[in-house]
Design an enzyme around this catalytic site. Structure first.
Site, PDB file in Angstrom:
ATOM      1  N   ASP A  90      10.787   0.558  17.045  1.00 11.33           N
ATOM      2  CA  ASP A  90      11.497  -0.189  18.079  1.00 11.33           C
ATOM      3  C   ASP A  90      11.328   0.436  19.463  1.00 11.33           C
ATOM      4  O   ASP A  90      11.843  -0.073  20.456  1.00 11.33           O
ATOM      5  CB  ASP A  90      12.987  -0.317  17.734  1.00 11.33           C
ATOM      6  CG  ASP A  90      13.627   1.025  17.369  1.00 11.33           C
ATOM      7  OD1 ASP A  90      12.960   2.060  17.563  1.00 11.33           O
ATOM      8  OD2 ASP A  90      14.768   1.024  16.892  1.00 11.33           O
ATOM      9  N   ASP A  97      -3.210   0.051   8.457  1.00  9.21           N
ATOM     10  CA  ASP A  97      -3.637  -1.227   7.881  1.00  9.21           C
ATOM     11  C   ASP A  97      -3.331  -2.276   8.944  1.00  9.21           C
ATOM     12  O   ASP A  97      -2.292  -2.919   8.931  1.00  9.21           O
ATOM     13  CB  ASP A  97      -2.862  -1.490   6.578  1.00  9.21           C
ATOM     14  CG  ASP A  97      -3.321  -2.746   5.868  1.00  9.21           C
ATOM     15  OD1 ASP A  97      -4.418  -3.240   6.183  1.00  9.21           O
ATOM     16  OD2 ASP A  97      -2.562  -3.260   5.024  1.00  9.21           O
ATOM     17  N   CYS A 107      -8.059  -6.655   6.687  1.00  7.20           N
ATOM     18  CA  CYS A 107      -8.505  -7.631   5.689  1.00  7.20           C
ATOM     19  C   CYS A 107      -9.371  -8.679   6.382  1.00  7.20           C
ATOM     20  O   CYS A 107      -9.272  -9.874   6.117  1.00  7.20           O
ATOM     21  CB  CYS A 107      -7.334  -8.267   4.936  1.00  7.20           C
ATOM     22  SG  CYS A 107      -6.092  -9.038   5.994  1.00  7.20           S
ATOM     23  N   LYS A 149       0.827  -1.208   0.000  1.00  4.66           N
ATOM     24  CA  LYS A 149       0.000   0.000   0.000  1.00  4.66           C
ATOM     25  C   LYS A 149       0.866   1.265   0.000  1.00  4.66           C
ATOM     26  O   LYS A 149       0.480   2.293  -0.548  1.00  4.66           O
ATOM     27  CB  LYS A 149      -0.975  -0.044   1.170  1.00  4.66           C
ATOM     28  CG  LYS A 149      -1.961  -1.197   1.023  1.00  4.66           C
ATOM     29  CD  LYS A 149      -2.867  -1.371   2.223  1.00  4.66           C
ATOM     30  CE  LYS A 149      -3.722  -2.622   2.046  1.00  4.66           C
ATOM     31  NZ  LYS A 149      -2.927  -3.868   2.145  1.00  4.66           N
TER      32      LYS A 149
END
Length: 401
Positions: free
Chosen positions: A283, A301, A354, A238
């Site tokens: 991190d 996402d 998703c 993406k």
């Protein structure tokens, strides 16, 4: 595809399934490893192995019911043989198949599948119960769509070529594609083939990206010159789409907790000619803090169950668990609450998954908005595989006041 009666091909199939079922490996990677280690196999052999592996992984529960037992490392040949019996194929006269009785297999199949939807459609019982609870009658339609193998869709890299140009380039390489009219940058392969070997791929003219996935980056409504953060960038599918939509102008910060994924993104960006991307490994909390209040647009996402992409990754059905889904929902909530701080006043973000479960999608957004009155929901979209024929995705566009 018709059964090919060559023992070495069945060895390749059972070895691959062994790794997927009993060593927690991913089907696509194991299949790639098997095919790479046998370069002398022809295209028919490779197609037969790939299709058989994916079919048997997809229909695992139904095949087990027809065997009358669970698949194990010592009965993989029986498992594969049972599948071909169910496909009305005549098995080779090999010792590994001698004990198989087609009559008994078909009898057990009818008894197991006639009244049990979850067995017939080959999904874990817990998944069926959860899906029905969250989606009601719609769930069964989605499960049926899950069992249809996913098409291969390309996203044209508009930094280098347009769709018509790519279609012509691929035709010259003997690859036929069709235009998907509802997806402006998409071409679908008419036949499965290894597109990674093409000059078009090596020249960075396209990426493999499902049509459903291609809707997410445009949903963020980016413009050239903006400062954009892709907060869960992974290997950058993406991110690269965003770079093309922004015409390489502005700045994209691609973040992820896995450095190896960002290294892959860098390779892909170089091939694609995407020059406005900066990668950062998350991190510590300092990475988010440094970007606080700076993003015109933020894409989250989020990690999810992946129930919208089961047709592409059928082995995920057997790797997922209810505990995992519950833990990933907590992670989604935390990511939303932590990462939203990067959006500046007047900016916007998209939360996407998703998944097709409301508990990972609409309900997460509702909960977030209750705790963050500075954001308002402008629009949301749920793409269901049963309706689109492509992967399932959810996306919500929220503006910061």
């Amino acid at each position: 595809m018709k059964l090919l009666p060559y023992k070495n091909l069945f060895i390749g199939i059972t070895d691959t399934l062994n790794q997927v079922f009993f060593h927690n490996k991913y089907a696509d990677r194991e299949l790639e490893r098997t095919l790479k280690s046998n370069p002398k196999w022809g295209s028919k052999d490779r197609g037969f192995i790939a299709e058989t592996v994916y079919d048997t992984v997809r229909w695992k529960r139904m095949i087990e019911a027809s065997m009358g037992k669970d698949v194990a490392e010592d009965n993989l040949w029986e498992f594969v043989g049972t599948w071909f019996v169910l496909q009305d194929e005549k098995l080779p006269f090999w010792d590994e198949f001698k004990k198989l009785s087609p009559k008994e297999i078909l009898k057990r199949n009818h008894a197991a599948t006639d009244k049990n939807f979850a067995v017939r459609e080959s999904i874990p019982q817990w998944m069926h119960d959860l899906g029905e609870k969250e989606l009601g009658n719609q769930w069964k339609k989605e499960v049926e769509a899950m069992n249809i193998p996913a098409p291969t869709v390309l996203r044209v890299n508009t930094l280098k070529i347009d769709r018509k140009g790519l279609k012509n380039e691929l035709r010259q390489e003997r690859i036929d594609t069709e235009v998907l009219s509802k997806f402006p940058d998409a071409l679908q392969l008419k036949e499965k083939t290894n597109v990674f070997r093409t000059h078009s791929f090596k020249d960075g003219f396209f990426e493999i990206q499902d049509a459903g996935s291609q809707l997410i980056s445009p949903y963020l409504n980016v413009k050239p010159g903006m400062r954009v953060v892709d907060a869960c960038a992974g290997a950058g599918g993406k991110t690269l789409h965003l770079a093309a939509l922004m015409e390489n102008k502005g700045q994209i910060y691609s973040l992820d907790i896995h450095e190896w994924k960002l290294l892959e993104l860098k390779k892909r960006a170089k091939r694609a000619g995407a020059q406005n991307i900066q990668t950062k490994v998350i991190d510590s909390t300092k990475v988010i803090k440094k970007l606080e209040g700076t993003a015109d647009r933020l894409l989250i996402d989020a990690p999810c169950s992946g129930l919208g992409v089961i047709s592409r990754n059928p082995d995920a059905k057997w790797k997922l668990s209810l505990d995992f889904i519950e833990s990933i929902q907590k992670e989604q909530e935390k990511i939303l609450n932590d990462y939203c701080k990067m959006v500046k006043s007047g900016g916007a973000m998209v939360y996407a998954t998703c998944s097709i479960l409301p508990s990972e999608n609409q309900l997460q957004v509702e909960k977030f908005l209750k705790n963050h009155p500075e954001f308002k929901l402008v629009r949301e979209k749920q793409i269901l595989p049963s309706q689109s024929g492509f992967d399932g995705f959810y996306m919500a566009y929220m503006e910061k006041v």
